[in-house]
Design an enzyme around this catalytic site. Structure first.
Site, PDB file in Angstrom:
ATOM      1  N   ASP A 478       0.849  -1.187   0.000  1.00 35.43           N
ATOM      2  CA  ASP A 478       0.000   0.000   0.000  1.00 35.43           C
ATOM      3  C   ASP A 478       0.891   1.245   0.000  1.00 35.43           C
ATOM      4  O   ASP A 478       2.117   1.162   0.120  1.00 35.43           O
ATOM      5  CB  ASP A 478      -0.877  -0.037   1.256  1.00 35.43           C
ATOM      6  CG  ASP A 478      -2.065   0.906   1.194  1.00 35.43           C
ATOM      7  OD1 ASP A 478      -2.207   1.635   0.182  1.00 35.43           O
ATOM      8  OD2 ASP A 478      -2.842   0.926   2.158  1.00 35.43           O
ATOM      9  N   GLU A 481       2.508   5.184  -3.903  1.00 34.00           N
ATOM     10  CA  GLU A 481       2.406   6.169  -5.007  1.00 34.00           C
ATOM     11  C   GLU A 481       3.726   6.911  -5.295  1.00 34.00           C
ATOM     12  O   GLU A 481       3.933   7.266  -6.452  1.00 34.00           O
ATOM     13  CB  GLU A 481       1.290   7.180  -4.705  1.00 34.00           C
ATOM     14  CG  GLU A 481      -0.108   6.592  -4.747  1.00 34.00           C
ATOM     15  CD  GLU A 481      -0.419   5.740  -3.520  1.00 34.00           C
ATOM     16  OE1 GLU A 481      -1.224   4.800  -3.646  1.00 34.00           O
ATOM     17  OE2 GLU A 481       0.156   6.002  -2.453  1.00 34.00           O
ATOM     18  N   ASP A 553      -9.453   4.084  -1.304  1.00 33.77           N
ATOM     19  CA  ASP A 553     -10.251   4.443  -0.141  1.00 33.77           C
ATOM     20  C   ASP A 553     -11.608   5.014  -0.534  1.00 33.77           C
ATOM     21  O   ASP A 553     -11.843   6.233  -0.485  1.00 33.77           O
ATOM     22  CB  ASP A 553      -9.483   5.439   0.727  1.00 33.77           C
ATOM     23  CG  ASP A 553      -8.173   4.853   1.233  1.00 33.77           C
ATOM     24  OD1 ASP A 553      -8.078   3.614   1.332  1.00 33.77           O
ATOM     25  OD2 ASP A 553      -7.245   5.624   1.529  1.00 33.77           O
TER      26      ASP A 553
END
Length: 842
Positions: A478, A481, A553
């Protein structure tokens, strides 16, 4: 980092705030390219030198950019890569005294492509000829016109938007229609410290699509499946960011980027692959007879690939030959995943585990978010809450269940892992070439630079030591980015440095890919025979080879359930099929009806996981109570009955790129009314047509039938009569089955996919108008790279059922269901004189 600062940073990103993300007009390169496109009258670019090599597999030359005071020479190359047109244009830059690598970044294919080859073609009279394709090359100004089967389909630089921002030698080294906005500085408040040492270096180009009006792709955006006209709005932006509580129907950037735009019309489908990993905007203008697409990127070389084929599936195939197809996933990973932030301790995990069996609900994996680790230090366990993780995993393994834990690229400072990253100099660096320190969940953190080849062996060792011999432990990557809470746009400063002294601005969109690929290699190093399972949030072209993804999310609202379908459809048509959305919504508390409908939709996501925020109420399937628990149980069980369908679909995708969930326009390009449909879809080529209910208190489904085939009611996976309009209660899952289809199912309840391994198959047959049907099944051990398998083709013709098997893997047939009638009294693999007509209503 004090508690106040942590809470302040966390609160600031809990909801989307548009002002945190750059609009085009405030993003220097986008502003300048829009200015250029509005003011350019004639293109200053022309081909001056051209050479066709003797082997006939590439053209090279020089494009001249004519300035008032000088001519800029831009080397270019044209080739045919795996049957598709490829163009590259670079710049020979003058050396400057800078830490930064002054060369334009040209290594995006290194990460995005697999091993590719160039094909031979003919170049004659300014035309490139390859099979049914022809490209007419105009020298002055530069223009390319693409023909397929004798008709023009695409024109490049027809509007003169080609813009290659050359290295400035002085302030007046510009054309009249070129802008200097934010050339050497960035006045956007959140990134005002960006040093921009190389100045402006953006690229832009226009693509005119002739008679194409339906455009798709370029994920990730929480928007409609069919891309919208942006003439009077923000362009679509590709810039991987951590975007909390993202908005629906938005062109804001999200977690991943695949710069592939696809389009179709009868007899022709086309793809534009913009090979660039920097911040990118795409403007779209839909005219009556054509569509105009304008790509703009912050830096890098100008590189693109054009794919033109007869059908959209062939575009998937051609793109897959360049970037690779998805690896066939573990069978368990296609089952149901139970996750929340966070399950508290070993007792909590095992309690959830046991309740699935108590309520007779199958599942395959339970997940642990960041709290499992000691003070959020990855590669460790919290000894108070997880004192014996090996024992916990062994309990899960008894019934074939798996544990998946999170390991992110931000590493907390002040413990062994971060100390060794610093010592080995394999961290992301700041603009002065010192380790960059930023903030994420653990507080002050450093980031591993997975573009650095020296990082891989260290990453291997960490995974080997942490995972040990726990064969049912898998990983979640996770925040890659990368998410940086105190960084511009919640990400890494663009002037940070990576291996080779390339700026982060050049590689931003592919960093997440390099991270999850490094994890993949570490798992292969741990056990070279077992297919790794990795979930990534950030991705780029090529990510499909080694990971699954989810849409991040989302929120527990009906509009997020609705938008999940076009988002996952988009992912599938750009060759990233292993995708899903958090069932139930990550933020908030869904109503019982919404949760039920979300499960009934989620069972068709290629990646099927429920997930919830730490502040959300518990919502495991049994918490909502009956009748909702019963409806959710039925839905999850249906997913397991259909696992042979999904596994076979993933196998087909792994060899030719066919989407696992497929838009209905793929089925009939001649039907102009179905190109924009994004609330129903097929499961691959199986004939299963699904239209989830995504509106509150809705019981009516308005099916769009894409062709004139016969369709059968397949509600809840039960085949009955020919389709008719009907009401769908809260316990109903709207499904149809196309006539002419044969699908394999496993109908016995088991607690996990692993326990289904030796169960026999039920073959469901839906006859077409001629009394025929066909189908396929792929079978192997579900987890290894072994070649032992069986590929089975089913056929029903002339009232006879038969099948042939390629391979010798175990296959046991239990019964047939033909147009809703169950047949068990068959011998070998043939039924003779089965007396039923296609139109029989049962």
């Amino acid at each position: 980092m004090n508690l106040w600062l942590i809470l302040s940073l966390f609160t600031s990103i809990l909801a989307v705030k548009d002002y945190l993300f750059k609009p085009c007009e405030q993003n220097g390169f986008c502003n300048r390219n829009k200015h250029y496109s509005k003011n350019v009258e004639s293109s200053p670019y022309n081909i001056n030198e051209i050479n066709f090599n003797s082997e006939g597999n590439f053209i090279s030359g020089i494009i001249h950019k004519s300035l008032p005071s000088r001519t800029v020479k831009l080397p270019f190359e044209i080739s045919i890569i795996e049957g598709n047109f490829r163009f590259k244009m670079n710049e020979n830059r003058q050396d400057i005294n800078s830490i930064v690598n002054i060369n334009r970044y040209d290594e995006t294919p290194k990460w995005a492509f697999i091993n590719t080859t160039n094909d031979q073609f003919i170049y004659k009279n300014k035309e490139i000829i390859y099979r049914d394709h022809k490209v007419a090359v105009q020298f002055n100004p530069v223009k390319f016109t693409f023909y397929y089967k004798g008709k023009p389909q695409l024109i490049i630089n027809d509007k003169h938007f080609l813009n290659f921002e050359h290295q400035l030698l002085n302030d007046s080294d510009l054309l009249p229609f070129e802008s200097t906005y934010n050339t050497n500085s960035d006045d956007f408040p959140d990134s005002k410290n960006d040093k921009l040492p190389l100045g402006r270096e953006s690229i832009g180009l226009d693509f005119t699509l002739l008679e194409f009006n339906h455009l798709y792709g370029i994920p990730e955006h929480a928007d409609s499946f069919s891309l919208k006209d942006t003439s009077n709005s923000e362009p679509y932006r590709l810039y991987n960011v951590d975007i909390f509580e993202y908005e629906t129907n938005s062109k804001l950037p999200m977690y991943g980027s695949i710069p592939l735009l696809v389009t179709s019309k009868p007899e022709v489908s086309l793809g534009i692959f913009w090979v660039n990993s920097a911040d990118t905007y795409i403007d779209i203008n839909k005219g009556k007879d054509s569509s105009l697409v304008h790509f703009m990127s912050e830096n890098g070389i100008l590189e693109f690939i054009i794919i033109i084929e007869e059908k959209p599936q062939l575009v998937n195939y051609q793109y897959g030959k360049i970037t690779g197809f998805s690896t066939l996933p573990n069978l368990f990973s296609l089952g149901y995943h139970q996750c929340r932030w966070n399950y508290n301790d070993e007792g909590d995990v095992l309690d959830i585990h046991s309740k699935f069996d108590q309520f007779e609900i199958p599942y395959d994996a339970i997940w642990l978010d960041i709290e499992y680790a000691e003070n959020k230090k990855y590669f460790t366990w919290n000894k108070e809450t997880f004192p014996n993780p090996e024992k916990m995993m062994s309990v899960l393994d008894r019934t074939g269940r798996n544990l998946i834990v999170i390991i992110d690229p931000h590493i907390k400072t002040g413990y062994q892992i971060s100390d060794e990253l610093l010592a080995k100099e394999i961290t992301i660096k700041d603009s002065q070439n010192s380790t960059y320190f930023g903030h994420c969940w653990p507080g002050e953190s450093v980031w591993i630079d997975t573009l650095n080849p020296n990082s891989q062996s260290y990453w291997n060792n960490n995974h080997l030591q942490f995972m040990k011999n726990n064969k049912n432990l898998h990983l979640w990557n996770d925040m890659n980015e990368p998410s940086v809470f105190n960084g511009p746009e919640t990400s890494s400063p663009k002037d940070n440095l990576h291996f080779g002294n390339y700026e982060h601005r050049s590689i931003h969109n592919l960093y997440g890919l390099t991270y999850h690929e490094s994890t993949y290699k570490s798992l292969i190093n741990r056990n070279s025979n077992i297919r790794p399972f990795i979930l990534t949030r950030s991705y780029f072209s090529g990510s499909q080879r080694t990971s699954a993804m989810w849409t991040g999310d989302n929120m527990s609202k009906w509009e997020y359930l609705k938008i999940s379908i076009p988002m996952i459809l988009t992912s599938n048509i750009v060759n990233f099929p292993f995708s899903g959305a958090d069932v139930g919504g990550f933020f908030g508390n869904p109503s019982k009806e919404l949760l039920t409908r979300w499960y009934q939709t989620g069972i068709f996501y290629p990646f099927f996981r429920a997930h919830a925020h730490i502040d959300s109420r518990r919502r495991e399937p049994w918490v909502v109570g009956d009748p909702y628990t019963g409806y959710i149980r039925d839905a999850i069980r249906l997913r397991y009955k259909l696992l042979p369908v999904f596994y076979t679909s993933f196998y087909i995708n792994s060899i030719n790129g066919t989407p696992v969930i497929k838009p209905i326009y793929y089925e009939n390009l001649d039907n102009g009314d179905i190109y924009d449909i994004d609330d129903e879809f097929f499961i691959s080529d199986t004939g299963i047509l699904v239209k989830p209910i995504t509106d509150e208190a809705e019981s009516k489904v308005n099916w769009i039938i894409p062709d004139d085939s016969i369709y059968y009611d397949f509600t809840n996976g039960v085949l009955s009569g020919v389709y008719k309009d009907r009401e769908y209660g809260l316990g109903d899952i709207p499904m149809l089955l196309k006539g002419g289809s044969i699908i394999p199912m496993k109908l016995r309840y088991r607690r996990s996919s692993k326990l289904m391994k030796y169960d026999p198959y039920t073959i469901v047959i839906a006859l077409d108008k001629d009394g025929k049907a066909y189908g396929e099944l792929y079978v192997d051990d579900g987890e290894s790279f072994n070649n032992d398998h069986a590929f089975i083709k089913f056929k029903f013709e002339n009232k006879k059922f038969s099948y042939c098997i390629d391979g010798d893997y175990l296959f046991k047939l239990e019964k047939l269901i033909i147009n809703g009638i169950t047949v068990t009294n068959f011998k070998n693999n043939t039924i003779v004189d089965f007396d039923i007509d296609y139109h029989d209503e049962l």
